[in-house]
Design a protein around this motif. Structure first.
Motif, PDB file in Angstrom:
ATOM      1  N   GLU A 101     -11.378  10.258   4.442  1.00 50.88           N
ATOM      2  CA  GLU A 101     -11.498   9.840   5.844  1.00 50.88           C
ATOM      3  C   GLU A 101     -11.218  10.995   6.804  1.00 50.88           C
ATOM      4  OE1 GLU A 101      -9.076   6.416   6.775  1.00 50.88           O
ATOM      5  OE2 GLU A 101      -9.859   5.320   5.067  1.00 50.88           O
ATOM      6  N   HIS A 107      -7.712  13.126   2.037  1.00 48.50           N
ATOM      7  CA  HIS A 107      -8.391  11.830   1.898  1.00 48.50           C
ATOM      8  C   HIS A 107      -9.806  11.996   2.490  1.00 48.50           C
ATOM      9  CE1 HIS A 107      -9.126   7.488   2.360  1.00 48.50           C
ATOM     10  NE2 HIS A 107      -8.125   7.304   1.523  1.00 48.50           N
ATOM     11  N   SER A 143     -12.283   3.867  -0.983  1.00 52.30           N
ATOM     12  CA  SER A 143     -12.457   5.319  -1.070  1.00 52.30           C
ATOM     13  C   SER A 143     -12.422   5.785  -2.525  1.00 52.30           C
ATOM     14  CB  SER A 143     -11.395   6.037  -0.240  1.00 52.30           C
ATOM     15  OG  SER A 143     -10.119   5.590  -0.585  1.00 52.30           O
ATOM     16  N   HIS A 166       0.850  -1.191   0.000  1.00 53.00           N
ATOM     17  CA  HIS A 166       0.000   0.000   0.000  1.00 53.00           C
ATOM     18  C   HIS A 166       0.886   1.241   0.000  1.00 53.00           C
ATOM     19  CE1 HIS A 166      -2.908   3.037   1.487  1.00 53.00           C
ATOM     20  NE2 HIS A 166      -3.789   2.299   0.813  1.00 53.00           N
ATOM     21  N   THR A 171      -6.115   7.627  -2.060  1.00 45.93           N
ATOM     22  CA  THR A 171      -4.675   7.800  -2.269  1.00 45.93           C
ATOM     23  C   THR A 171      -4.344   7.865  -3.760  1.00 45.93           C
ATOM     24  OG1 THR A 171      -4.506   5.424  -1.843  1.00 45.93           O
ATOM     25  CG2 THR A 171      -3.842   6.878  -0.069  1.00 45.93           C
ATOM     26  N   HIS A 221      -6.565   9.839  10.266  1.00 50.16           N
ATOM     27  CA  HIS A 221      -7.204  10.907   9.487  1.00 50.16           C
ATOM     28  C   HIS A 221      -7.983  11.894  10.339  1.00 50.16           C
ATOM     29  CE1 HIS A 221      -6.028   8.225   6.224  1.00 50.16           C
ATOM     30  NE2 HIS A 221      -5.982   9.343   5.514  1.00 50.16           N
ATOM     31  N   SER A 268      -6.301   0.708  -1.921  1.00 52.72           N
ATOM     32  CA  SER A 268      -7.028  -0.512  -1.524  1.00 52.72           C
ATOM     33  C   SER A 268      -7.723  -1.174  -2.708  1.00 52.72           C
ATOM     34  CB  SER A 268      -8.089  -0.203  -0.482  1.00 52.72           C
ATOM     35  OG  SER A 268      -7.629   0.644   0.478  1.00 52.72           O
ATOM     36  N   ASN A 292     -12.188  -1.393   4.580  1.00 53.96           N
ATOM     37  CA  ASN A 292     -11.458  -1.317   5.852  1.00 53.96           C
ATOM     38  C   ASN A 292     -12.299  -1.939   6.963  1.00 53.96           C
ATOM     39  OD1 ASN A 292     -10.465   0.617   3.978  1.00 53.96           O
ATOM     40  ND2 ASN A 292      -9.381   1.689   5.602  1.00 53.96           N
TER      41      ASN A 292
HETATM   42  P1  13P Z   1      -7.197   4.014   0.044  1.00 58.01           P
HETATM   43  O1  13P Z   1      -8.524   3.427  -0.307  1.00 58.01           O
HETATM   44  O2  13P Z   1      -7.022   5.369  -0.498  1.00 58.01           O
HETATM   45  O3  13P Z   1      -6.097   3.067  -0.301  1.00 58.01           O
HETATM   46  O4  13P Z   1      -7.139   4.199   1.624  1.00 58.01           O
HETATM   47  C1  13P Z   1      -6.929   3.128   2.476  1.00 58.01           C
HETATM   48  C2  13P Z   1      -6.760   3.527   3.862  1.00 58.01           C
HETATM   49  O5  13P Z   1      -6.471   2.726   4.713  1.00 58.01           O
HETATM   50  C3  13P Z   1      -6.968   4.907   4.192  1.00 58.01           C
HETATM   51  O6  13P Z   1      -6.632   5.114   5.503  1.00 58.01           O
END
Ligand code: 13P
Ligand code: SF4
Length: 315
Positions: A201, A199, A130, A25, A216, A176, A42, A115
């Motif tokens: 989050e 992001h 995301s 990641h 991301t 976040h 992700s 997640n």
């Molecule tokens: P992404 O979906 O952007 O990879 O984010 C994963 C994540 O753990 C964000 O905290």
């Protein structure tokens, strides 16, 4: 930490011998990102886990990501270099509590962010990440009533974007939620012309202040196409390694946390993975991720549904 050059050579030899791949990641440390066979967000990592021809996946990420790989490729050996690499967001949604939430709100389609633990995925109708959450929600009929979990910030952000009837689970990511709006705005004033990128989050005040919100990979593509030269980055700073590679002449400033004395904008779980642990896990083929076959069967459905919709939309 200085790592003996031979460890990198050994990793390459072991990878070939065992037909293994390292998936990383963007929040991993730069040395890990640089030895990975594939780096992604992700969504991309789950797509890669489903598609790889390797016999073994070494997951440089957190446990829910490795579990997702195992659910999608149960016949493969999936290794996590440190089994304690958890996730505060996944931990904020326990199976019994979430089951009660679903029971208390009947007739709603359950959409969950990846997640989550495998148990939560097994309770879900469709997964999202995301980078596709908006499109997944919009793929459902407009009058569909929805439960979204576990991230309240991403959930409320998508609810605002889509105007859908969504009730949101009250979970969050400790990384976040740490960003300080005040310190971010101060940085912006000190760097005229800079852009805040965040992001989803992140908490609402940070999202409102942001010039761009994205996963991301969304943030990475934004900094590449945007003419701006300075970006204040409100997500885990591991991503900045790729940003600097993509755009060498631009400046990326990590958004400061509320507590300026801690390094808490780094994900302590992601940072538990090291090159040494990757080497050992590849060599000894442990710790291995195992998921109950019944859970795999149920949890695979929402993830595959997400992957199918994403593929149709070209995501
Ligand atoms: P992404 O979906 O952007 O990879 O984010 C994963 C994540 O753990 C964000 O905290
Ligand atoms: Fe989980 Fe937050 Fe770490 Fe992402 S950054 S893995 S959501 S704790």
């Amino acid at each position: 930490m200085v790592v003996d050059k031979t460890i990198y050579e050994e990793i390459n030899i072991l990878k070939k011998k065992k037909n293994a791949v390292i998936l990383s990641h963007y929040y991993q440390t730069p040395d890990i990102q640089d030895i990975a066979d594939f780096i992604g967000d992700s969504l991309a990592l789950s797509q890669q886990a489903a598609a790889t021809k390797a016999d073994m996946i070494v997951f440089a990420g957190v446990v829910f990501m490795a579990e997702t790989a195992k659910i999608l490729s149960p016949q493969k050996k999936v290794i996590i270099p440190d089994p304690l690499a958890g996730c505060s967001l996944a931990d904020s949604c326990r199976k019994e509590d979430f089951q009660k939430f679903i029971d208390d709100n009947p007739g709603r389609t359950v959409v969950t962010y990846v997640n989550t633990t495998a148990d939560i995925k097994a309770l879900s109708d469709i997964a999202c990440t995301s980078s596709n959450a908006r499109q997944i929600i919009e793929s459902l009929p407009p009058d569909e009533k929805i439960i979204f979990g576990p991230d309240r910030n991403l959930g409320n952000y998508i609810k605002g974007l889509t105007g859908r009837d969504i009730i949101v689970w009250n979970g969050s990511c400790h990384v976040h939620e740490q960003f300080s709006l005040e310190a971010i705005l101060k940085l912006k004033r000190e760097n005229p012309g800079s852009k805040i990128i965040a992001h989803p989050e992140c908490e609402m005040p940070v999202r409102i202040a942001a010039d761009f919100i994205g996963s991301t990979s969304g943030l990475l593509s934004f900094i590449s196409r945007d003419p701006g030269k300075v970006f204040i980055v409100a997500t885990e700073p591991g991503i900045i390694h790729q940003m600097k590679k993509y755009q060498k002449d631009k400046l990326f400033i990590p958004a400061p946390p509320k507590d300026s004395t801690c390094g808490c904008s780094e994900c302590n779980f992601m940072k538990m993975i090291t090159v040494e642990k990757i080497y050992k896990s590849l060599k000894f083929e442990e710790p291995e991720i195992t998921v109950d076959p019944e859970i795999i069967e149920r949890a695979a459905l929402p993830i595959r549904r997400m992957l199918e919709i994403s593929a149709k939309l070209g995501l």
